[in-house]
Scaffold this motif. Structure first.
Motif, PDB file in Angstrom:
ATOM      1  N   ASP A 178       1.716  -1.220  16.486  1.00  0.00           N
ATOM      2  CA  ASP A 178       1.160  -2.551  16.737  1.00  0.00           C
ATOM      3  C   ASP A 178       1.689  -3.043  18.089  1.00  0.00           C
ATOM      4  O   ASP A 178       2.737  -3.687  18.174  1.00  0.00           O
ATOM      5  CB  ASP A 178       1.575  -3.498  15.616  1.00  0.00           C
ATOM      6  CG  ASP A 178       0.882  -4.853  15.681  1.00  0.00           C
ATOM      7  OD1 ASP A 178       0.463  -5.247  16.787  1.00  0.00           O
ATOM      8  OD2 ASP A 178       0.778  -5.521  14.638  1.00  0.00           O
ATOM      9  N   THR A 201       5.309  -1.003  13.795  1.00  0.00           N
ATOM     10  CA  THR A 201       3.996  -1.104  13.148  1.00  0.00           C
ATOM     11  C   THR A 201       3.661  -2.529  12.718  1.00  0.00           C
ATOM     12  O   THR A 201       2.637  -2.749  12.065  1.00  0.00           O
ATOM     13  CB  THR A 201       3.940  -0.164  11.926  1.00  0.00           C
ATOM     14  OG1 THR A 201       5.051  -0.443  11.057  1.00  0.00           O
ATOM     15  CG2 THR A 201       3.990   1.293  12.358  1.00  0.00           C
ATOM     16  N   ASP A 261       0.826  -1.212   0.000  1.00  0.00           N
ATOM     17  CA  ASP A 261       0.000   0.000   0.000  1.00  0.00           C
ATOM     18  C   ASP A 261       0.855   1.255   0.000  1.00  0.00           C
ATOM     19  O   ASP A 261       0.404   2.327  -0.408  1.00  0.00           O
ATOM     20  CB  ASP A 261      -0.885   0.054   1.256  1.00  0.00           C
ATOM     21  CG  ASP A 261      -1.879  -1.084   1.318  1.00  0.00           C
ATOM     22  OD1 ASP A 261      -2.309  -1.548   0.255  1.00  0.00           O
ATOM     23  OD2 ASP A 261      -2.203  -1.506   2.441  1.00  0.00           O
ATOM     24  N   GLU A 280      -1.461   5.072   7.666  1.00  0.00           N
ATOM     25  CA  GLU A 280      -2.729   4.715   7.017  1.00  0.00           C
ATOM     26  C   GLU A 280      -2.619   3.479   6.142  1.00  0.00           C
ATOM     27  O   GLU A 280      -3.614   3.034   5.561  1.00  0.00           O
ATOM     28  CB  GLU A 280      -3.227   5.899   6.178  1.00  0.00           C
ATOM     29  CG  GLU A 280      -3.643   7.109   7.022  1.00  0.00           C
ATOM     30  CD  GLU A 280      -4.030   8.310   6.167  1.00  0.00           C
ATOM     31  OE1 GLU A 280      -3.807   8.258   4.926  1.00  0.00           O
ATOM     32  OE2 GLU A 280      -4.521   9.297   6.728  1.00  0.00           O
ATOM     33  N   SER A 281      -1.433   2.913   6.029  1.00  0.00           N
ATOM     34  CA  SER A 281      -1.216   1.764   5.147  1.00  0.00           C
ATOM     35  C   SER A 281      -1.244   0.462   5.934  1.00  0.00           C
ATOM     36  O   SER A 281      -0.793   0.398   7.084  1.00  0.00           O
ATOM     37  CB  SER A 281       0.137   1.896   4.434  1.00  0.00           C
ATOM     38  OG  SER A 281       0.174   3.081   3.657  1.00  0.00           O
ATOM     39  N   GLN A 282      -1.754  -0.554   5.308  1.00  0.00           N
ATOM     40  CA  GLN A 282      -1.777  -1.887   5.909  1.00  0.00           C
ATOM     41  C   GLN A 282      -0.516  -2.686   5.596  1.00  0.00           C
ATOM     42  O   GLN A 282      -0.164  -3.611   6.316  1.00  0.00           O
ATOM     43  CB  GLN A 282      -2.998  -2.665   5.394  1.00  0.00           C
ATOM     44  CG  GLN A 282      -4.327  -2.022   5.722  1.00  0.00           C
ATOM     45  CD  GLN A 282      -4.542  -1.916   7.221  1.00  0.00           C
ATOM     46  OE1 GLN A 282      -4.398  -2.901   7.947  1.00  0.00           O
ATOM     47  NE2 GLN A 282      -4.885  -0.725   7.688  1.00  0.00           N
ATOM     48  N   ARG A 283       0.167  -2.301   4.507  1.00  0.00           N
ATOM     49  CA  ARG A 283       1.354  -3.038   4.060  1.00  0.00           C
ATOM     50  C   ARG A 283       2.383  -2.023   3.562  1.00  0.00           C
ATOM     51  O   ARG A 283       2.232  -1.490   2.456  1.00  0.00           O
ATOM     52  CB  ARG A 283       0.993  -4.036   2.948  1.00  0.00           C
ATOM     53  CG  ARG A 283       0.006  -5.121   3.368  1.00  0.00           C
ATOM     54  CD  ARG A 283      -0.396  -6.021   2.212  1.00  0.00           C
ATOM     55  NE  ARG A 283      -1.113  -5.282   1.185  1.00  0.00           N
ATOM     56  CZ  ARG A 283      -2.411  -5.028   1.206  1.00  0.00           C
ATOM     57  NH1 ARG A 283      -3.155  -5.456   2.218  1.00  0.00           N
ATOM     58  NH2 ARG A 283      -2.991  -4.354   0.237  1.00  0.00           N
TER      59      ARG A 283
END
Length: 759
Positions: free
Chosen positions: A249, A327, A174, A295-298
């Motif tokens: 995370d 993260t 992403d 804002e990115s998942q990957r």
């Protein structure tokens, strides 16, 4: 594989590892030139490149028969001409000198300087000869100038070397965070794939961190033109905001990492305002970069020489990895810290032990158990391998200065252009009592400093393996015989070993036998390749490591990847299944276990120390160096190819208009650049593509290709204390217009050519 109509091989330039297919030419040219016997095209079946090649790969055949070193040559001193000799006489001279130096000075006086252009088999035989049989750990490679900071960063943060990502992640991310890499020009096929994904998916963000507005930066959603030497400030500033926003995370941090609290204490000092002031960008740009990441998942980060070639290169690498750890962006598709290797087989060299502190299979010379394992495999007495790391590339130079180095063997590299502090390097090489230079081209800048020249075969003339940036191993098969009397590097090393009395250790008849022995030393190591062979690679094509031998048991991770069980014979929550033919592993750490003593990845808490040589009143500009799309390294190949040499037929210096106006420098005017070590002259390219206070010079030109245009005549040798990698990317310089000499501006490249991709 090789058929009657085509040969599968690998591009011998950068670490992308593009597959090539060589086929007989439809017809020879009228003059019957040797290069027209073959044609090269992208291999559409190669999983790393899917048939794409850049201009260098597309034209590589044209260099095969240009200025080849065809026969061994000797001379007694550097002021004498070379004379042609037979192999017996040349090797007898080399072996006699090795034996006399060992007897008088000991094995510590023997050094070898190798290359990321070696095939893995060549790297391996060189380690066996130097570190095992001769008892000298003084083997280093030009990968020290290229990837050693990435190696140290991976080891310190994750527990082992090896990029955890793969090229498929380019299609899944992403957010791509590119720092210290002009990927479009230096790794064009990687960038082409990423750019297609970026264009196709409007939500995907591309961040580029570079003091130059390169072709890569032109494609970015956010270009951060930071001041050289402020990378850690920026990275800590992004981390500061991620922590402040709660965009971390915590489960991953608590379960799979250590050292977060110390890291958190450091990054609290890096507010957007402070970072913006140090980096010479705006607070809004810092916040935008952090927002894209949060804002990115990957998130996939990529870096190369702009990070590694630094006096704090390892710290920069670890600062990048910190962002992934906080993260949880590691071990899953589309995410992870991904170093882009500079040379075609720098990865294979690391696997084979090709730096002065390494042994095959990602072992260390400092580890007693590791040394014992290798000594046993090599059938050598205990204690044969020394416990102290050998000399780095720069330490070899200082050893020549002090007389501690009495024998130097240089192979497949051109240090008289690529080393830092070049005048000092040249002076040291002139003092060398005995230098062997093994290469396929003659002349090169380094050949002028040799006593013995040994002709080596090159790409297309020998069979062996190379490992690219995504840990994918490709079998590169020979399609023509070497010209003249040239021989593969591994055969030369092995013959010297036999002549020195190590006949059992060097009984190899083929490169496949070398590879078969090498992969056994990777068994149960992080880079396990025990399931590979030349035969399997020829039949199945390129494969990722780790790839254990058949029979190893696996479990299935949550992402669906098959992961080798760390305790194969004990129950495991995930199902175990024997695999008759184990698959290769595209991603590392999918089980979120790291090869550290506690299984956790480690945060690193660093403040930036800045440049080793910051600008001052006498030397007010920061010089940075880099590659151009059409050239590679020191032009040993590309300078001999018409199309690539014409793309940039002369060097240049990029200067911001504000700086040029202040100094009275006009576009196209010859500029003298001085550092504390040397001088060079370049025509000026006045452009807003470079940040004020910074100038850029390409690093490809040595004395053979232009006069007084050696970038490394200016650079210094100060290196990262952890990796030993010199800070080739930044030094302090002054600029002086040479008003009596004007160069027509139209002779200069008016813009950077786009990285044409040939499919």
């Amino acid at each position: 594989m090789t058929t009657s109509s085509s040969t599968k091989t690998l591009c011998p330039y950068c670490g992308v590892g593009c597959g090539l297919e060589v086929v007989p030419a439809a017809k020879a040219s009228e003059d019957g030139a040797a290069i027209n016997r073959w044609q090269v095209r992208g291999d559409r079946t190669h999983p790393s490149s899917h048939g794409m090649v850049c201009v260098k790969g597309a034209t590589v055949l044209e260099s095969l028969d240009k200025d080849r070193l065809l026969y061994p040559m000797l001379r007694d001193s550097l002021d004498q001409p070379f004379r042609r000799v037979c192999w017996d006489e040349a090797l007898e001279r080399v072996c006699d000198r090795i034996q006399s130096v060992r007897a008088e000075y000991g094995p510590d006086a023997l050094c070898m300087y190798g290359s990321g252009q070696f095939q893995t088999e060549e790297y391996y035989v060189a380690q066996k000869l130097m570190k095992g049989c001769l008892g000298s750990n003084h083997f280093d490679a030009n990968s020290r100038l290229c990837m050693s900071s990435a190696v140290a960063g991976y080891i310190q943060s994750l527990g082992s070397d090896g990029p955890p990502c793969c090229y498929d992640d380019l299609d899944l991310t992403d957010c791509a965070f590119l720092i210290g890499t002009n990927t479009a020009e230096c790794h064009p096929i990687v960038f082409n794939r990423l750019r297609k994904h970026h264009k196709k998916n409007p939500h995907v963000k591309l961040i580029v961190v570079d003091p130059r507005r390169t072709t890569t930066a032109d494609a970015a959603d956010l270009h951060l033109a930071i001041r050289p030497g402020t990378d850690i400030d920026l990275l800590n500033g992004i981390a500061h905001l991620l922590l402040q926003w709660g965009a971390i995370d915590r489960d991953f941090i608590e379960s799979h990492t250590s050292g977060f609290e110390a890291f958190a204490q450091v990054i609290r000092h890096y507010s957007p305002q402070i970072v913006a002031e140090r980096c010479q960008i705006t607070p809004a740009e810092v916040e935008t970069a952090a927002r894209y990441w949060s804002e990115s998942q990957r998130v996939l980060s990529m870096w190369s020489m702009g990070v590694n070639q630094s006096s704090e290169g390892t710290a920069k690498v670890r600062a990048i990895i910190n962002l992934h750890l906080m993260t949880g962006m590691i071990g899953k598709p589309g995410a992870g810290p991904f170093s882009l290797t500079g040379q075609p087989n720098a990865m294979g060299g690391r696997e084979a032990g090709g730096l002065s502190y390494l042994l095959p299979g990602y072992r260390s010379v400092s580890d007693a158990q590791h040394r014992a394992e290798v000594e046993q495999a090599w059938e050598l007495p205990a204690g044969s391998i020394q416990s102290v790391p050998g000399r780095t590339a720069w330490d070899i130079i200082t050893g020549l200065e002090t007389g501690e180095v009495q024998f130097l063997w240089i192979a497949a590299t051109n240090p008289v252009v690529s080393m830092p502090d070049l005048e000092r390097t040249k002076a040291a090489l002139r003092r060398s009592p005995f230098t062997v230079y093994q290469d396929c081209y003659y002349p090169t800048e380094t050949s002028a400093y040799a006593h013995v020249l040994l002709p080596a075969s090159q790409w297309g003339e020998e069979t062996g393996t190379m490992t690219n940036s995504e840990r994918r191993v490709t079998l590169c098969q020979k399609f023509r015989n070497p010209p003249g009397e040239s021989r593969p590097d591994w055969e030369i090393f092995a013959e010297v070993g036999r002549r020195l009395g190590f006949t059992r250790q060097f009984a190899f008849q083929t490169a496949s036998q070398v590879f078969a022995e090498f992969v056994q030393l990777t068994r149960d190591r992080p880079c396990d390749m025990s399931g590979m062979s030349h035969e399997r690679l020829a039949a199945e094509g390129p494969l990722h490591w780790p790839l254990p031998e058949q029979g190893t048991r696996y479990r299935v991770s949550d992402t669906g990847d098959r992961v080798q069980s760390s305790i194969p014979d004990t129950p495991h929550p995930a199902p175990l299944s024997p695999l008759p033919s184990p698959p290769s592993t595209p991603r590392l750490y999918t089980d979120l276990r790291f090869p550290t003593p506690d299984g956790r990845a480690r945060f690193a808490a660093y403040h930036s120390r800045g440049l080793a040589e910051p600008p001052d009143d006498n030397y007010p500009f920061i010089l940075t160096t880099g590659r151009l799309y059409g050239h590679w390294h020191t032009q040993t190949r590309t300078g001999r190819i018409q199309k690539t040499s014409e793309m940039y037929d002369s060097p240049f210096i990029e200067i911001h208009p504000r700086d040029a106006e202040k100094l009275g420098i006009l576009d196209g005017e010859l500029v003298e650049v001085r550092s504390r070590r040397g001088m060079a002259r370049f025509p000026a390219t006045v452009t807003t593509a470079i940040a004020p206070g910074t100038v850029f010079v390409p690093m490809h030109w040595g004395a053979m290709w232009a006069e007084d245009a050696e970038a490394n005549a200016l650079t210094h040798h100060h290196a990262c204390p952890d990796s030993g990698q010199p800070e080739l990317k930044a030094c302090a310089v002054q600029l002086l217009p040479v008003s009596a000499d004007r160069v027509m501006s139209e002779s200069l490249p008016q813009s950077v050519p786009s990285a044409t991709v040939y499919s």
